[in-house]
Design an enzyme around this catalytic site. Structure first.
Site, PDB file in Angstrom:
ATOM      1  N   LYS A 186      -6.634 -49.479  10.570  1.00 27.19           N
ATOM      2  CA  LYS A 186      -6.691 -50.325  11.750  1.00 27.19           C
ATOM      3  C   LYS A 186      -7.454 -49.638  12.902  1.00 27.19           C
ATOM      4  O   LYS A 186      -7.808 -48.468  12.809  1.00 27.19           O
ATOM      5  CB  LYS A 186      -5.274 -50.713  12.183  1.00 27.19           C
ATOM      6  CG  LYS A 186      -4.539 -51.564  11.131  1.00 27.19           C
ATOM      7  CD  LYS A 186      -5.317 -52.814  10.740  1.00 27.19           C
ATOM      8  CE  LYS A 186      -4.456 -53.912  10.162  1.00 27.19           C
ATOM      9  NZ  LYS A 186      -4.153 -53.776   8.727  1.00 27.19           N
TER      10      LYS A 186
HETATM   11  C1  LIG Z   1      -2.724 -54.737   8.319  1.00 28.40           C
HETATM   12  C2  LIG Z   1      -2.182 -56.067   8.590  1.00 28.40           C
HETATM   13  C3  LIG Z   1      -0.806 -56.332   8.591  1.00 28.40           C
HETATM   14  C4  LIG Z   1       0.213 -55.369   8.099  1.00 28.40           C
HETATM   15  O1  LIG Z   1       0.159 -54.122   8.595  1.00 28.40           O
HETATM   16  P1  LIG Z   1       0.707 -52.865   7.755  1.00 28.40           P
HETATM   17  O2  LIG Z   1       0.855 -51.864   8.852  1.00 28.40           O
HETATM   18  O3  LIG Z   1      -0.346 -52.484   6.767  1.00 28.40           O
HETATM   19  O4  LIG Z   1       1.994 -53.232   7.150  1.00 28.40           O
HETATM   20  C5  LIG Z   1      -0.370 -57.585   8.952  1.00 28.40           C
HETATM   21  N1  LIG Z   1      -1.226 -58.556   9.276  1.00 28.40           N
HETATM   22  C6  LIG Z   1      -2.554 -58.353   9.260  1.00 28.40           C
HETATM   23  C7  LIG Z   1      -3.464 -59.462   9.645  1.00 28.40           C
HETATM   24  C8  LIG Z   1      -3.075 -57.106   8.894  1.00 28.40           C
HETATM   25  O5  LIG Z   1      -4.383 -56.928   8.834  1.00 28.40           O
END
Ligand SMILES: *Cc1c(COP(=O)(O)O)cnc(C)c1O
Length: 405
Positions: A186
């Site tokens: 992210k």
């Molecule tokens: C990455 C992501 C999540 C979940 O996040 P994690 O930390 O990997 O559990 C939820 N929604 C979206 C749109 C994402 O890209």
């Protein structure tokens, strides 16, 4: 896109503070932790940077969504509208709390089409979860208006759009609650982690307890805490929060680089009139982690994808239509209800209907879309080269198309 590309001394210093004391947990151990509270500090930094009254860190973005849903009172039998294009975490969090995922089409914003949302509403609908996909944002004004009209909860999944804004407000802080993910890929990362943001004290207190086995956190003796409701363990660790604390200080630098690289690449791809770009409800608010573009037909898009692959330059270019994790077309485990544990009858019935649901409006958008991930590490020369290569691949596909006619 990701903060991990610029891992450095700042992150190591923050983690080292925690390693020095050895107190890896965010609660308790007040003496031995010697004033080191990375999770609390990160929550304060999040509130300041994004203008949220409250922030509750969690172990992941998925658990942030689950926590937010529970704190907003959504549970067994409640229908929640989510987009057909999102990460699988959207339906995972809904299923885990007993709710029923209702999938609605996306439009050229790559996020929920407000008119599809309105059509999906039933008397059992409780909440709408727009997902601000690929760094940009949903049409929040239109979705908020629908939620107001039908008295629904608005929960923003801003996991992929940390730092994006909509009409001057940070995405993730506009609805009743919003979430970020700080997983490894992210915009800023904790390694693993997430956060729920809300302006409601009541929702925040519920999130705080829910993520720590229901602890009310009122005293300084954890063992003597009360448990006003049932919770889970979705805690973040101090080590992860420490990484995030270094990263949030660098967020504005990351965003500046992304915006610059994004605009440079967009200028190059704009030379071809056959390329069109994703519709962005507030273009100034784009966090620019991806440049998402469309070609005229699925056939041309597929031949471009194949040629990018043949030339070894597909990496970093995402054709979501064929992707196992982000688009309903490949969610066979969901459509076949392949779960390890029994779901509720209502959930099973709803999922069984997904196989015959018409997603042609989403298909028409997604089958022509390619998203190019914007790296923080690119040099101008690399962007120019990348852009030119993509242009040449598209020109080749287009001329092949003309010959075929
Ligand atoms: C990455 C992501 C999540 C979940 O996040 P994690 O930390 O990997 O559990 C939820 N929604 C979206 C749109 C994402 O890209």
């Amino acid at each position: 896109m990701p903060g991990f590309e610029l891992w450095g001394e700042e992150e190591k210093k923050e983690v080292n503070d925690v390693l020095e004391t050895g107190i890896l947990m965010r609660y308790g151990f007040d003496g031995p932790r010697k004033g080191i509270w990375k999770s609390k500090q990160l929550e304060e930094a999040i509130c300041r940077r994004f203008g949220s009254k409250y922030a509750q860190l969690t172990s992941s973005g998925t658990s942030a969504l689950t926590t937010a849903l529970a704190a907003l009172g959504i549970g067994a039998g409640d229908e929640v509208i989510m987009p057909s294009f999102t990460f699988v975490a959207s339906f995972e969090s809904l299923l885990s709390i007993g709710a029923i995922p209702v999938l609605a089409d996306v439009d050229e914003t790559l996020t929920l089409d407000p008119s599809a949302v309105e059509k999906a509403i039933t008397p059992r609908t409780k909440c709408v979860v727009p997902v601000h996909m690929c760094g940009s944002m949903a049409d929040i004004d239109a979705l908020s208006a629908i939620c107001k009209k039908y008295n629904l909860i608005l929960l923003e999944d801003a996991c992929q759009s940390i730092g994006a804004t909509y009409k001057g407000k940070q995405v993730g802080t506009i609805g009743h609650a919003g979430t970020f993910s700080f997983d490894f890929v992210k915009i800023i990362t904790c390694g693993e982690g997430g956060v729920v943001m809300t302006n409601s004290e009541e929702v925040y207190i519920k999130c705080d307890g829910y993520t720590d086995h229901g602890h009310d956190h009122k005293g300084s003796d954890r063992g003597a805490d009360q448990h006003p409701f049932i919770g889970y363990n979705y805690r973040i660790s101090e080590l992860h929060a420490a990484v995030g604390l270094a990263q949030i200080r660098r967020l504005d630098d990351f965003l500046d680089i992304q915006k610059r690289n994004h605009s440079f690449l967009k200028d190059i791809l704009s030379q071809l009139p056959e390329i069109s770009f994703r519709k962005i409800p507030d273009p100034d608010g784009d966090s620019c982690t991806f440049l998402s573009w469309f070609l005229p037909t699925e056939e041309i898009t597929r031949s471009v994808v194949n040629e990018l692959r043949a030339q070894g330059i597909l990496a970093g270019n995402f054709y979501w239509y064929d992707n196992n994790w982000h688009y309903v077309r490949k969610w066979d485990h969901l459509k076949n209800v392949t779960a390890l544990n029994r779901l509720t009858d209502a959930q099973e019935a709803a999922l069984n209907k997904l196989k015959s649901q018409d997603f042609s409006a989403s298909d028409a958008v997604m089958s022509r879309c390619i998203s190019t991930a914007i790296s923080l590490l690119w040099t101008d020369e690399q962007i120019r080269e990348k852009g030119e290569k993509i242009l040449n691949v598209i020109k080749k596909a287009l001329s092949g198309q003309k010959e075929a006619i």
